[in-house]
Write an enzyme that holds these catalytic residues in place. Structure first.
Site, mmCIF file in Angstrom:
data_model
loop_
_atom_site.group_PDB
_atom_site.id
_atom_site.type_symbol
_atom_site.label_atom_id
_atom_site.label_comp_id
_atom_site.label_asym_id
_atom_site.label_seq_id
_atom_site.Cartn_x
_atom_site.Cartn_y
_atom_site.Cartn_z
ATOM 1 N N HIS A 1 -11.521 -9.222 -6.386
ATOM 2 C CA HIS A 1 -11.196 -7.932 -5.771
ATOM 3 C C HIS A 1 -10.419 -7.096 -6.782
ATOM 4 C CE1 HIS A 1 -9.987 -5.006 -2.895
ATOM 5 N NE2 HIS A 1 -8.923 -5.602 -2.387
ATOM 6 N N HIS B 1 -3.172 -13.790 -0.371
ATOM 7 C CA HIS B 1 -1.809 -13.494 0.102
ATOM 8 C C HIS B 1 -1.396 -14.582 1.088
ATOM 9 C CE1 HIS B 1 -1.813 -9.423 -1.523
ATOM 10 N NE2 HIS B 1 -2.939 -9.160 -0.900
ATOM 11 N N TYR C 1 -1.795 -8.744 9.881
ATOM 12 C CA TYR C 1 -2.673 -8.493 8.734
ATOM 13 C C TYR C 1 -4.077 -8.135 9.228
ATOM 14 C CZ TYR C 1 -4.505 -9.384 4.004
ATOM 15 O OH TYR C 1 -5.089 -9.272 2.762
ATOM 16 N N GLU D 1 -8.460 -4.449 -6.271
ATOM 17 C CA GLU D 1 -7.238 -3.743 -5.877
ATOM 18 C C GLU D 1 -6.069 -4.224 -6.744
ATOM 19 O OE1 GLU D 1 -6.581 -3.605 -1.620
ATOM 20 O OE2 GLU D 1 -5.287 -1.851 -1.832
ATOM 21 N N HIS E 1 -11.927 -6.352 2.240
ATOM 22 C CA HIS E 1 -11.873 -5.085 2.966
ATOM 23 C C HIS E 1 -12.179 -3.884 2.103
ATOM 24 C CE1 HIS E 1 -7.738 -3.681 1.513
ATOM 25 N NE2 HIS E 1 -8.016 -4.760 0.833
ATOM 26 N N ASP F 1 -8.535 -11.426 0.053
ATOM 27 C CA ASP F 1 -7.686 -10.906 1.142
ATOM 28 C C ASP F 1 -8.017 -11.523 2.506
ATOM 29 O OD1 ASP F 1 -6.093 -9.166 -0.350
ATOM 30 O OD2 ASP F 1 -7.523 -7.523 -0.200
ATOM 31 N N HIS G 1 0.861 -1.185 0.000
ATOM 32 C CA HIS G 1 0.000 0.000 0.000
ATOM 33 C C HIS G 1 0.896 1.234 0.000
ATOM 34 C CE1 HIS G 1 -3.895 -1.968 1.754
ATOM 35 N NE2 HIS G 1 -3.842 -2.042 0.452
ATOM 36 N N ASP H 1 -3.087 -5.136 -6.493
ATOM 37 C CA ASP H 1 -2.229 -6.300 -6.215
ATOM 38 C C ASP H 1 -2.852 -7.594 -6.735
ATOM 39 O OD1 ASP H 1 -4.039 -5.604 -4.154
ATOM 40 O OD2 ASP H 1 -3.083 -6.973 -2.749
HETATM 41 FE FE1 FEO Z 1 -7.098 -5.533 -0.960
HETATM 42 FE FE2 FEO Z 1 -4.616 -7.750 -1.413
HETATM 43 O O1 FEO Z 1 -5.703 -6.306 -1.844
#
Ligand code: FEO
Length: 398
Positions: free
Chosen positions: A79, A226, A193, A81, A146, A165, A23, A83
């Protein structure tokens, strides 16, 4: 090279051993991370999520060695995002018409990131996708776990939850599964996390787990986006999430302070000594805020039943490391934790009431109006700090 998860399900992600911040510079990743992407090769071929943009070319090249990309029937974007969606532009250049299944908010978010009008198929909780061989994917929206667009999907017959996530960790490993890694390291990263990313949404975590449980779907494996895949007793991390989501605390107090000429540091040490006198069982930890990783401090705050925050007064306020941390704390939406402030001063002494006000605003229960010491604390002031610590210790007796 793809790695088998179970039957026709494979991991095709990227292990990022070098990552040290995530991030941007907001989240420290002492142990690196992984971006988990999954390939399902049933009668239909399905790709679930991709990897972070810097690894897009590598990802697509590797994937094309495993399969003819044109054979991908469906892409699932759990998701948006970067990543997880970062390799989509590279991939979609090669297979532009492939449908991308995601939530309505996922479409908005992916369009916002990439300004592309791909073949989006919006899905809602309960909708299914037939992938052949008698198996299907069931979609489960997970807003604010999230991000607003977040989604899980569940694969029947193999009983796999692709949770994105949720249940993840920033933890690089070549070993893929939870039973193959150092358990202590794994839980340190899983706790960090949760504390740093999911704490603000604890109420939703609990509800989502209850909602999933009400579907009565057997659960053999949780494939996160992750870190490790939970195949050995996957319920252990679900049960842990329920504990973390329920106003989690341990018998710990954390003293977080910054100091200019060691006066506030001496206060912290003296208060700690006092706490130990009246409450020998409680775990006491001290953190100099300016030189300690802020995400590690947040993790310790998450574990604590109480915190004491200290800073000398400077410019009618307090030191910037503490100000930054107070902003972190404000956003976490922590509940049922106690707090107080302390600090040295020369003239006006605003730091303690200002920190106390921010702790209050962050919904901490204020145990005391705090303690100030003038200039470099003398023996009397040190004794007062010890007594203050004793009082705090008594208030925290179980
Ligand atoms: Fe919310 Fe691993 O991105």
């Amino acid at each position: 090279m793809k790695k088998q998860v179970k039957n026709n399900v494979y991991w095709v992600g990227k292990v990022d051993w070098e990552l040290r911040t995530f991030h941007g510079y907001e989240y420290s990743t002492h142990k690196g991370s992984t971006y988990n992407s999954y390939l399902i090769q049933e009668e239909k071929t399905v790709l679930i999520d991709t990897v972070w943009q810097p690894f897009a070319k590598e990802f697509v090249k590797n994937l094309s060695k495993e399969i003819d990309l044109k054979k991908i029937d469906y892409i699932i974007a759990n998701h948006a995002e970067i990543d997880h969606s970062g390799a989509l532009p590279e991939l979609m250049r090669l297979i532009p018409d492939t449908p991308i299944y995601c939530t309505e908010r996922g479409i908005k978010s992916l369009k916002g990131h990439y300004h592309e009008d791909w073949n989006f198929i919006p899905v809602k909780t309960g909708q299914t996708l037939d992938i052949g061989n008698g198996k299907e994917l069931i979609f489960i929206e997970a807003p604010m776990l999230h991000w607003p667009d977040s989604m899980f999907c569940y694969m029947t017959k193999d009983n796999i939850l692709f949770s994105n996530d949720a249940f993840g960790q920033h933890y690089a490993t070549e070993d893929l599964f939870n039973d193959l890694v150092d358990r202590e390291e794994l839980f340190i990263e899983a706790t960090k996390y949760y504390a740093n990313i999911l704490t603000p949404f604890s109420m939703l975590v609990k509800k989502k787990i209850e909602e999933f449980a009400s579907l009565n779907l057997p659960l053999d494996i949780i494939c996160t986006s992750h870190g490790v895949i939970w195949r050995d007793n996957p319920m252990q991390i679900v049960e842990q999430y329920l504990k973390w989501a329920d106003n989690y605390l341990e018998n710990q107090i954390s003293l977080i302070y910054d100091t200019m000429w060691k006066g506030t540091k001496r206060m912290a040490e003296s208060i700690a000594a006092g706490i130990k006198l009246s409450n020998p069982e409680i775990r006491i930890k001290l953190f100099p805020a300016a030189t300690t990783d802020k995400n590690d401090i947040v993790t310790e705050i998450f574990k604590s039943k109480a915190i004491l925050v200290g800073s000398p007064t400077i410019n009618k306020g307090f030191l910037s490391s503490i100000a930054g941390l107070m902003e972190e704390i404000r956003g976490l939406n922590l509940k049922k934790k106690k707090a107080a402030a302390f600090g040295t001063y020369g003239w006006s002494g605003e730091s303690v009431p200002m920190i106390t006000a921010l702790l209050k605003e962050a919904k901490f229960e204020i145990m005391s109006e705090g303690i100030k010491a003038e200039w470099n604390p003398n023996d009397t002031a040190i004794q007062e700090c010890i007594e203050f610590g004793q009082e705090i210790g008594r208030l925290l007796l179980d």
